[in-house]
Design an enzyme around this catalytic site. Structure first.
Site, PDB file in Angstrom:
ATOM      1  N   CYS A   9       0.749  -1.147  -0.229  1.00 38.29           N
ATOM      2  CA  CYS A   9      -0.069   0.129   0.089  1.00 38.29           C
ATOM      3  C   CYS A   9       0.714   1.055   0.048  1.00 38.29           C
ATOM      4  O   CYS A   9       1.930   1.300   0.360  1.00 38.29           O
ATOM      5  CB  CYS A   9      -0.743  -0.265   1.146  1.00 38.29           C
ATOM      6  SG  CYS A   9      -2.009  -1.407   1.285  1.00 38.29           S
TER       7      CYS A   9
ATOM      8  N   ARG B 184       5.699  -0.395  -5.888  1.00 36.65           N
ATOM      9  CA  ARG B 184       5.678  -1.081  -4.710  1.00 36.65           C
ATOM     10  C   ARG B 184       4.564  -2.439  -4.866  1.00 36.65           C
ATOM     11  O   ARG B 184       4.677  -3.283  -3.884  1.00 36.65           O
ATOM     12  CB  ARG B 184       5.448  -0.159  -3.675  1.00 36.65           C
ATOM     13  CG  ARG B 184       6.449   0.925  -3.365  1.00 36.65           C
ATOM     14  CD  ARG B 184       5.939   1.776  -2.348  1.00 36.65           C
ATOM     15  NE  ARG B 184       5.627   1.239  -0.986  1.00 36.65           N
ATOM     16  CZ  ARG B 184       6.401   1.232   0.062  1.00 36.65           C
ATOM     17  NH1 ARG B 184       7.541   1.973  -0.065  1.00 36.65           N
ATOM     18  NH2 ARG B 184       6.166   0.820   1.046  1.00 36.65           N
TER      19      ARG B 184
ATOM     20  N   TRP C  73      -2.719  -2.891  -1.744  1.00 38.19           N
ATOM     21  CA  TRP C  73      -2.465  -4.171  -1.906  1.00 38.19           C
ATOM     22  C   TRP C  73      -3.248  -5.036  -0.944  1.00 38.19           C
ATOM     23  O   TRP C  73      -2.970  -4.822   0.110  1.00 38.19           O
ATOM     24  CB  TRP C  73      -1.003  -4.210  -1.578  1.00 38.19           C
ATOM     25  CG  TRP C  73      -0.342  -5.574  -2.146  1.00 38.19           C
ATOM     26  CD1 TRP C  73       0.053  -6.049  -3.353  1.00 38.19           C
ATOM     27  CD2 TRP C  73      -0.208  -6.939  -1.568  1.00 38.19           C
ATOM     28  NE1 TRP C  73       0.511  -7.317  -3.367  1.00 38.19           N
ATOM     29  CE2 TRP C  73       0.544  -7.870  -2.269  1.00 38.19           C
ATOM     30  CE3 TRP C  73      -0.486  -7.291   0.233  1.00 38.19           C
ATOM     31  CZ2 TRP C  73       0.556  -9.100  -1.673  1.00 38.19           C
ATOM     32  CZ3 TRP C  73      -0.014  -8.517   0.655  1.00 38.19           C
ATOM     33  CH2 TRP C  73       0.767  -9.283  -0.338  1.00 38.19           C
TER      34      TRP C  73
ATOM     35  N   ASN D 241      -2.174   2.500   5.510  1.00 29.51           N
ATOM     36  CA  ASN D 241      -1.183   1.460   5.362  1.00 29.51           C
ATOM     37  C   ASN D 241      -0.963   0.586   6.281  1.00 29.51           C
ATOM     38  O   ASN D 241      -0.827   1.161   7.711  1.00 29.51           O
ATOM     39  CB  ASN D 241       0.203   2.127   4.869  1.00 29.51           C
ATOM     40  CG  ASN D 241       0.340   2.572   3.355  1.00 29.51           C
ATOM     41  OD1 ASN D 241      -0.686   2.652   2.810  1.00 29.51           O
ATOM     42  ND2 ASN D 241       1.675   3.182   3.145  1.00 29.51           N
ATOM     43  N   GLY D 242      -0.740  -0.674   6.291  1.00 27.69           N
ATOM     44  CA  GLY D 242      -0.446  -1.417   7.666  1.00 27.69           C
ATOM     45  C   GLY D 242      -1.790  -1.928   8.025  1.00 27.69           C
ATOM     46  O   GLY D 242      -2.724  -2.391   7.264  1.00 27.69           O
TER      47      GLY D 242
ATOM     48  N   GLU E   3      19.245 -17.605  -5.145  1.00 29.53           N
ATOM     49  CA  GLU E   3      18.573 -16.385  -5.541  1.00 29.53           C
ATOM     50  C   GLU E   3      18.480 -16.379  -7.017  1.00 29.53           C
ATOM     51  O   GLU E   3      17.581 -16.043  -7.776  1.00 29.53           O
ATOM     52  CB  GLU E   3      19.996 -15.275  -5.223  1.00 29.53           C
ATOM     53  CG  GLU E   3      19.463 -14.076  -5.908  1.00 29.53           C
ATOM     54  CD  GLU E   3      18.414 -13.478  -5.528  1.00 29.53           C
ATOM     55  OE1 GLU E   3      17.650 -13.763  -4.891  1.00 29.53           O
ATOM     56  OE2 GLU E   3      18.101 -12.352  -6.479  1.00 29.53           O
TER      57      GLU E   3
ATOM     58  N   LYS F 232      14.914 -15.532  -8.860  1.00 28.07           N
ATOM     59  CA  LYS F 232      14.628 -14.757  -9.817  1.00 28.07           C
ATOM     60  C   LYS F 232      13.863 -15.331 -10.919  1.00 28.07           C
ATOM     61  O   LYS F 232      12.976 -14.683 -11.643  1.00 28.07           O
ATOM     62  CB  LYS F 232      16.219 -14.154 -10.238  1.00 28.07           C
ATOM     63  CG  LYS F 232      16.447 -12.725 -10.589  1.00 28.07           C
ATOM     64  CD  LYS F 232      16.514 -11.831  -9.240  1.00 28.07           C
ATOM     65  CE  LYS F 232      15.393 -11.885  -8.406  1.00 28.07           C
ATOM     66  NZ  LYS F 232      15.395 -11.314  -6.954  1.00 28.07           N
TER      67      LYS F 232
ATOM     68  N   GLU G 109      10.305 -15.757  -9.934  1.00 28.17           N
ATOM     69  CA  GLU G 109       9.690 -14.245  -9.818  1.00 28.17           C
ATOM     70  C   GLU G 109       9.061 -13.673 -11.188  1.00 28.17           C
ATOM     71  O   GLU G 109       8.072 -13.324 -11.168  1.00 28.17           O
ATOM     72  CB  GLU G 109      10.525 -13.620  -9.111  1.00 28.17           C
ATOM     73  CG  GLU G 109      10.345 -13.710  -7.498  1.00 28.17           C
ATOM     74  CD  GLU G 109      11.288 -12.519  -7.039  1.00 28.17           C
ATOM     75  OE1 GLU G 109      12.595 -12.309  -7.337  1.00 28.17           O
ATOM     76  OE2 GLU G 109      10.902 -11.868  -6.163  1.00 28.17           O
TER      77      GLU G 109
ATOM     78  N   HIS H 255      20.572 -36.479  -2.753  1.00 26.23           N
ATOM     79  CA  HIS H 255      19.607 -36.865  -1.602  1.00 26.23           C
ATOM     80  C   HIS H 255      18.112 -36.612  -1.921  1.00 26.23           C
ATOM     81  O   HIS H 255      17.377 -36.701  -0.865  1.00 26.23           O
ATOM     82  CB  HIS H 255      19.829 -36.008  -0.134  1.00 26.23           C
ATOM     83  CG  HIS H 255      21.353 -36.327   0.181  1.00 26.23           C
ATOM     84  ND1 HIS H 255      21.963 -37.583   0.612  1.00 26.23           N
ATOM     85  CD2 HIS H 255      22.594 -35.615   0.065  1.00 26.23           C
ATOM     86  CE1 HIS H 255      23.023 -37.495   0.847  1.00 26.23           C
ATOM     87  NE2 HIS H 255      23.485 -36.363   0.485  1.00 26.23           N
TER      88      HIS H 255
ATOM     89  N   LYS I 258       6.653  -4.931  -4.042  1.00 21.12           N
ATOM     90  CA  LYS I 258       8.156  -4.569  -3.826  1.00 21.12           C
ATOM     91  C   LYS I 258       8.640  -4.723  -2.272  1.00 21.12           C
ATOM     92  O   LYS I 258       9.302  -5.073  -1.824  1.00 21.12           O
ATOM     93  CB  LYS I 258       8.599  -3.147  -4.274  1.00 21.12           C
ATOM     94  CG  LYS I 258       9.827  -2.896  -4.229  1.00 21.12           C
ATOM     95  CD  LYS I 258      10.809  -3.607  -4.941  1.00 21.12           C
ATOM     96  CE  LYS I 258      12.267  -3.027  -5.074  1.00 21.12           C
ATOM     97  NZ  LYS I 258      13.150  -4.342  -5.359  1.00 21.12           N
TER      98      LYS I 258
HETATM   99  O1  M6R Z   1      12.806  -4.911   0.943  1.00 21.87           O
HETATM  100  P1  M6R Z   1      13.350  -6.498   1.513  1.00 21.87           P
HETATM  101  O2  M6R Z   1      14.526  -6.477   0.928  1.00 21.87           O
HETATM  102  O3  M6R Z   1      13.166  -6.567   2.865  1.00 21.87           O
HETATM  103  O4  M6R Z   1      12.308  -7.402   0.771  1.00 21.87           O
HETATM  104  C1  M6R Z   1      12.486  -8.779   1.053  1.00 21.87           C
HETATM  105  C2  M6R Z   1      11.567  -9.804   0.134  1.00 21.87           C
HETATM  106  O5  M6R Z   1      10.452  -9.330  -0.132  1.00 21.87           O
HETATM  107  C3  M6R Z   1      12.575  -9.427  -1.297  1.00 21.87           C
HETATM  108  O6  M6R Z   1      13.753  -9.602  -1.445  1.00 21.87           O
HETATM  109  C4  M6R Z   1      11.824 -10.266  -2.526  1.00 21.87           C
HETATM  110  O7  M6R Z   1      12.153 -11.695  -2.193  1.00 21.87           O
HETATM  111  C5  M6R Z   1      12.081  -9.800  -3.896  1.00 21.87           C
HETATM  112  N1  M6R Z   1      10.935  -9.804  -4.516  1.00 21.87           N
HETATM  113  C6  M6R Z   1      13.149 -10.335  -4.467  1.00 21.87           C
HETATM  114  O8  M6R Z   1      13.189 -10.224  -5.777  1.00 21.87           O
END
Ligand code: M6R
Length: 629
Positions: A2, A27, A74, A100-101, A502, A506, A509, A525, A624
């Protein structure tokens, strides 16, 4: 997630609010709305879906109001539809609230308000706020000598449980906007005869560089002439605006097709800026202490841990989510290797409800690009409560994380717009090298010549990254061959295990291809069962302690007919004999290799996702910064 915005001034509010909301799009959100005070009447316009839907409403209605608040939502409580979109109003339709929150006690408040005759029309936790203010305002008008609306807001927010930021307008006071912050983030921007409000200062920085940050449990009464701040008891708080550097926060693709590609390319510069801030020269000691002007940042900045504290650390506990968690995992290898201090890395959301086994000899490090991730902040505050020393690594010196610790390393990446983290990952990992070397220097853990050598190696990394980025076209051709895959496995050992995780994150995502990362030794395993000729396996293999074993693990996959991809060093003939596709990287010390090996994986994910026509900058379902637990 949000986002809150606001405007008050001589211009029409709607275009300003829209422009602010556009800055918050990155975001993630699923509906948007505004409330303006049009010729003395509160008008609320809101729509599910993209901002363009709200824009259509605004183009239709053409409000001329010069005061208003706006929101991108959101969904958490209630589906993303028009009704649940913010702003939310009271029964009289004169008070509007954006939020927000989470209001944790909203169900009890809702029951109470309904029993008292209020009609709540949405499924959100937010709506209770406007009705509470309505009730309190009625009482205050009769009882208060002071300002009824301000006192009503103070009384209403005292009833709320949870962490939240609010923007409030009332048609009774079209000359003001109220902003409330409680364990969240909210900033007021002061222009020339106009004022702005935003939960992420990025939205305000396009208009002014004079910002006031609301701290914990504060209310701002914003007018065209500035802002008056109060605590929840109505005590005045004297705080001046800070002048901030706007450049790193300009949101522009700079000619790139996507923010993601631009941000991948920005890594050498963000690394240089981040490391350069702390390491002046390999010969000089690392300096993490706060600089006088706060490093040009809007917020706290600098590490205040004393030498005695640094020497007392017996254990390090890293808490983070997603990509930041993988940066933390790389941090574990780095800190253990350079400092010999045991490090645990926790998925922040897994900390809640567990017995905290930390004490004043533990340093808890929260890693968060946004500095707003609720899971990370919750785990971090639990560690603080258990008596641990605390430190944050973030890209946002103006974030909530910066408020709750005196020790902050800031990654100098500028704004990271793409939801998928890239440049923040490498800059976070860079911070771990700097921190490890800083601790090693302070505790005299390594000979000065070795520390000098390590610093030199580290400072060379951006040039190696540039060499990889210059091979982008080759990586594109190599990558799209795998775009039709349904599943992909990533594996690495040691310090490149987090890079495998990672790489897999990526890819899933942004391309939505299912991908998993494994410690290469784990393949046999279990995961090996899924391998056949349709499954590409990406192996990260660089010369060093785990090279031989990683190649053996790759052979195991090859023997199952998997499609073999590697990130391997130029001229590695043994790799050539095993892999069908090799993303080559320059020679790099194994210890620093994550900063290099991750780049081809970021590019591969990007090119596959773009080839498949996916929304690479704003992938479906993702936000985000995830500000709810
Ligand atoms: O803002 P932050 O680094 O705390 O966010 C953590 C995760 O939400 C963030 O890294 C998320 O995994 C991303 N979408 C990665 O690409």
């Amino acid at each position: 997630m949000c986002g809150i915005v606001g405007y008050l001034g001589p211009s029409k509010a709607a275009p300003v609010l829209l422009s602010e909301l556009r800055c918050l799009e990155y975001r993630g959100y699923d509906s948007a709305g505004v409330a303006v005070i049009e010729s003395g009447e509160l008008v609320v316009l809101k729509a599910a879906g993209k901002l363009s839907n709200l824009e259509t409403l605004l183009t239709d209605k053409k409000p001329t109001a010069t005061v208003g608040i706006g929101h991108t939502r959101w969904a958490t409580h209630g589906i993303p539809n028009d009704e649940n979109a913010h702003p939310h109003t009271d029964c009289t339709g004169t008070i509007a609230v954006v939020h927000n929150g989470i209001i944790e006690n909203y169900q009890a408040l809702c029951a109470e308000l309904t029993a008292a005759g209020h009609t709540l029309v949405s499924q959100t936790d937010t709506e209770v706020v406007s009705h509470l203010i309505e009730d309190e305002y009625k009482k205050c008008v009769l009882e208060c000598n002071g300002d009824a609306l301000l006192v009503a807001i103070e009384r209403a927010v005292k009833r709320l449980e949870g962490a939240y930021a609010l923007g409030i307008v009332s048609q009774k006071h079209p000359e003001r906007i109220y902003a409330v912050n409680h364990n969240y983030s909210l900033s007021v921007g002061l222009g020339d005869g106009e004022s702005f409000l935003a939960s992420d200062s990025v939205a305000v920085r396009q208009f002014t560089n004079k910002l006031i940050r609301l701290e914990q449990s504060e209310i701002a009464e914003v007018t065209v002439n500035g802002a008056r701040l109060f605590d929840f008891n109505g005590t005045f708080i004297d705080r001046q605006a800070i002048e901030v550097d706007m450049n790193p926060y300009i949101i522009s693709k700079d000619g790139y097709r996507h923010f993601l590609l631009k941000e991948i390319h920005e890594q050498p510069i963000s690394m240089r800026q981040t490391m350069g801030k702390y390491i002046n020269h390999p010969d000089k000691p690392i300096d993490l202490r706060p600089t006088e002007n706060g490093g040009g940042h809007f917020g706290n900045y600098g590490v205040n841990l004393t030498e005695t504290q640094l020497k007392s650390i017996e254990r390090i506990n890293i808490v983070a989510c997603g990509t930041a968690n993988y940066a933390g995992m790389a941090g574990k290898y780095i800190l253990e290797e350079i400092c010999g201090i045991p490090v645990d890395v926790e998925i922040a959301s897994e900390v809640r409800g567990r017995k905290p086994l930390l004490n004043d000899k533990t340093l808890c490090i929260a890693v968060s690009q946004s500095g707003e991730t609720a899971d990370t902040l919750a785990a971090f505050t639990e560690a603080q409560a258990a008596g641990a020393m605390s430190m944050g690594i973030t890209n946002r010196a103006d974030s909530h994380l910066s408020r709750i610790t005196d020790n902050l390393m800031v990654t100098e990446c500028g704004i990271e717009v793409s939801v998928a983290a890239t440049k923040s990952f490498t800059a976070q990992v860079a911070c771990f090298y700097v921190l490890a070397l800083y601790i090693a220097e302070t505790r005299k853990l390594l000979p000065p010549a070795e520390i000098f050598r390590l610093k030199q190696q580290l400072l060379l990394v951006p040039a190696l990254q540039e060499r990889i980025l210059s091979q982008e076209k080759i990586i594109q051709q190599q990558s799209i061959k795998y775009a039709e895959a349904h599943d992909m496995l990533f594996m690495g050992r040691g310090i490149n295990y987090p890079v495998a995780l990672e790489g897999a994150l990526k890819l899933k995502e942004i391309s939505y291809i299912h991908a998993s990362g494994y410690a290469a030794g784990e393949l046999k395993h279990g995961p090996i069962a899924v391998l056949d000729a349709k499954v590409p396996v990406v192996t990260i293999v660089v010369p060093g302690k785990v090279y031989e074993k990683t190649l053996s693990n790759a052979q195991e996959a090859k023997a199952r007919n998997a499609q073999m991809i590697a990130v391997a060093t130029e001229g590695d003939d043994r790799a050539k004999g095993i892999f069908d596709t090799i993303f080559t990287i320059p020679q790099v010390d194994e210890l620093f290799s994550p900063l290099v090996t991750v780049l081809p994986l970021q590019l591969m994910s990007y090119f596959i996702a773009d080839y498949l026509g996916k929304d690479v900058d704003q992938p479906r379902n993702l936000a985000k910064s995830v500000t709810v637990e």
